[in-house]
Design a protein around this motif. Sequence first.
Motif, mmCIF file in Angstrom:
data_model
loop_
_atom_site.group_PDB
_atom_site.id
_atom_site.type_symbol
_atom_site.label_atom_id
_atom_site.label_comp_id
_atom_site.label_asym_id
_atom_site.label_seq_id
_atom_site.Cartn_x
_atom_site.Cartn_y
_atom_site.Cartn_z
ATOM 1 N N GLN A 480 0.813 -1.221 0.000
ATOM 2 C CA GLN A 480 0.000 0.000 0.000
ATOM 3 C C GLN A 480 0.846 1.271 0.000
ATOM 4 O O GLN A 480 0.306 2.376 0.017
ATOM 5 N N ARG A 600 -14.229 2.275 -2.814
ATOM 6 C CA ARG A 600 -13.393 3.237 -2.085
ATOM 7 C C ARG A 600 -11.910 2.896 -2.217
ATOM 8 O O ARG A 600 -11.080 3.761 -2.514
ATOM 9 N N GLN A 601 -11.584 1.613 -2.013
ATOM 10 C CA GLN A 601 -10.179 1.210 -2.058
ATOM 11 C C GLN A 601 -9.586 1.344 -3.456
ATOM 12 O O GLN A 601 -8.447 1.792 -3.620
ATOM 13 N N ARG A 603 -10.449 3.398 -5.793
ATOM 14 C CA ARG A 603 -10.239 4.827 -6.066
ATOM 15 C C ARG A 603 -8.924 5.293 -5.435
ATOM 16 O O ARG A 603 -8.147 6.010 -6.062
ATOM 17 N N ASP A 604 -8.680 4.856 -4.199
ATOM 18 C CA ASP A 604 -7.433 5.240 -3.528
ATOM 19 C C ASP A 604 -6.212 4.668 -4.246
ATOM 20 O O ASP A 604 -5.191 5.344 -4.390
ATOM 21 N N TYR A 605 -6.321 3.418 -4.698
ATOM 22 C CA TYR A 605 -5.193 2.800 -5.403
ATOM 23 C C TYR A 605 -4.926 3.512 -6.731
ATOM 24 O O TYR A 605 -3.765 3.669 -7.133
ATOM 25 N N CYS A 606 -5.974 3.923 -7.399
ATOM 26 C CA CYS A 606 -5.795 4.625 -8.677
ATOM 27 C C CYS A 606 -5.045 5.936 -8.485
ATOM 28 O O CYS A 606 -4.205 6.312 -9.307
ATOM 29 N N VAL A 607 -5.332 6.628 -7.397
ATOM 30 C CA VAL A 607 -4.632 7.887 -7.110
ATOM 31 C C VAL A 607 -3.142 7.626 -6.928
ATOM 32 O O VAL A 607 -2.297 8.361 -7.446
ATOM 33 N N ILE A 608 -2.803 6.560 -6.203
ATOM 34 C CA ILE A 608 -1.399 6.227 -5.965
ATOM 35 C C ILE A 608 -0.698 5.855 -7.272
ATOM 36 O O ILE A 608 0.426 6.276 -7.539
ATOM 37 N N LYS A 663 -5.744 -7.191 -1.886
ATOM 38 C CA LYS A 663 -5.012 -5.934 -2.119
ATOM 39 C C LYS A 663 -4.299 -5.985 -3.467
ATOM 40 O O LYS A 663 -4.293 -5.006 -4.218
#
Length: 765
Positions: A480, A600-601, A603-608, A663
């Motif tokens: 992560q 939600r997860q 979306r967060d991974y795409c930002v990273i 993950k």
Amino acid sequence: MFSKFTSILQHAVEALAPSLPLQEDFVYHWKAITHYYIETSDDKAPVTDTNIPSHLEQMLDILVQEENERESGETGPCMEYLLHHKILETLYTLGKADCPPGMKQQVLAFYTKLLGRIRQPLLPHINVHRPVQKLIRLCGEVLATPTENEEIQFLCIVCAKLKQDPYLVNFFLENKLKAMALQGSASVITEDMIKDHESVTTDTGQPGQPEETPGAAGAELMEKEDELPQQAEELSFSLDELNVTSSPESSTACPNQDYNLVNSLLNLTKSPDGRIAVKACEGLMLLVSLPEPAAAKCLTQSTCLCELLTDRLATLYKALPQSLDPLDIETVEAINWGLDSYSHKEDASAFPGKRALISFLSWFDYCDQLIKEAQKTTAVAMAKAVRERFFIDVMEPQLMQTSEIGILTSTALLHRIVRQVTSDVLLQELVYFILGEHREPETLADINRHPLRHRLIEHCDHISDEISIMTLRMFEHLLQKPNEHILYNLVLRNLEERNYMEYKPPCQEDKDVVENGQIAGAVDLEEDPLFTDLSPDNTLSAQEWLSASPPVSPEHPKNDGKTEVHKIVNSFLCLVPDEAKSSYHVEGTGYDTYLRDAHRQFRDYCVICLRWEWPGSPRSLEKCNLEASFFEGHFLKVLFERMGRILDQPYDVNLQVTSVLSKLSLFPHPHIHEYLLDPYVNLASGCKSLFSVIVRVVGDLMVRIQRIPDFTPKLLLVRKRLLGLEPEGPIIDHMTLLEGVIVLEEFCKELAAIAFVKYHTSATP
């Protein structure tokens, strides 16, 4: 007593006397100080018993008043006098000799207030930065002295001034030859300096004084002048002038430089007084952030900053108990480096080693923040030092040991470090330490290329469940972190050629597809109100999303990573047989919960992952080497082996294995999606995928179900106990198997949700 009475009387006289012009008043106070050294015969009386502190304060007040009365940036006669007559040089010498006792504190306070209260830039003046530099050398020489507080205040004001104007730092990078000359040349007050001040004060109209024989204190200082060769004085001045006019580039070329400001602060970080140590750390934080290349080079090459950071990390790590409860390591409060005020006596939840653990984590936090704030070359040098001198030299032997207790404790500490690190530069070095720098595809013979990586992956399948869980958690948090090399090293480099699949041109559409795009036994997704919520613009219905799947055709064969999403979702949802499902009977355990979390997860991974410029579609098969033998890599190999034993492993292990796999599945790389989430990929001979592993588990489950009477009621009871809906009761037979089935069902729902959300995101503009 008599001297105190004299001081009070003098204050009264000064208050009643008519006010003098500022310059005359300033010179008068300075003359009063110099007279002390000529007239006094008692050099052991403390400075607080003299009028010196009062005169120094008056001089400061006059300088501030003068600046306030003049236009901005204009230097007044009092300041000109201070600069021209090298008053700061003289004060430095008095402070170094600490004559009278306590004078060093007075001088440090005077310098600090002068730099802090005067707005015009003073440090560019040679007669300011030269004595400031020499006074810096006196700071931190001895710890726990009465002057420590004044020393750190002085150093911090200098750091603050450099932060305002970073170029000034070049005045504080000393040539070592110059430093030696200055150290000797200005170590005494000369008789000429005293006479010079006497003559000037007489010329300004103040009452002149007859020539007097210096007192004992002044005489002792002036005796040493004969020992100084005149050449050293001249050399020091020329080198100073050369330094002032040099550019940052020219100072970078100087190989033998001292950065005494850093060295003094480093010494004070070791102070037993916590407040002093924190202030010193704050000063270093300012200095490492200065953008000047010369300062950055000198900081890392000519100071012991890197060594001190890493040595203290090593010392604090070695002070930890050999055995610590992993839960304590994970849950101990995250104390910031500047707020380390933990009191063991007041802590009701204290455990053995808590004080040492907090100290270690606090110092690691400081190193992390220091590297995060530092100028780039400084940050890289410090991070490399942490990797070489702490991670490799100290942590690696602990992680490679064979003692189970030692492995568990060291892995828990590594896990905490992975969670805590925030600096990108330090994270990079941590990743290279754990995984190595290799990026070419793995082979079965790669074990010795980076032994620590292989050992940690082996520990994911350790005989000790505690070690397995802790290592898996470490990898889960590592995945992560915002670092592309982590996923590439562990997984992507082995999927690059897509040689896990056997390409067969499609000859007909899958028989499971019916006219409506649904398959037999499919879940009615249209009824789930969540699907509408997931759409960013709320304009597409669930059925439209499903029908947006590209049809199987020569242009869109089913092995291009875009197999119809509804087929994938139902493949996972229908994988576990009905008699092995128990979530239908318990409220709040439906598929929609996983959809919300996956949305939600993801979306967060795409930002990273946005900055990593991953492709939007799988690599063209024409460019792939499908003939090369496929190896999923040691990491996926261990995870698949663990997944294959889900019916025979403890519940906590299963939760952690499936958590890591979910993950991995969330990452928005087309090859990961294809290999982990597309059941319809034509696997090459001998290859296995996540779906094929689960299929084998389900096949084994179907056989074992037949041997367990009342399987479904028992399964439901176990689920309710796990959720706390039923009290603990008699032990149920086949508990490990039943818990494994529950984890398997939930994992399949989670994978279905991830596949759906990922497809929807890629299909939506």
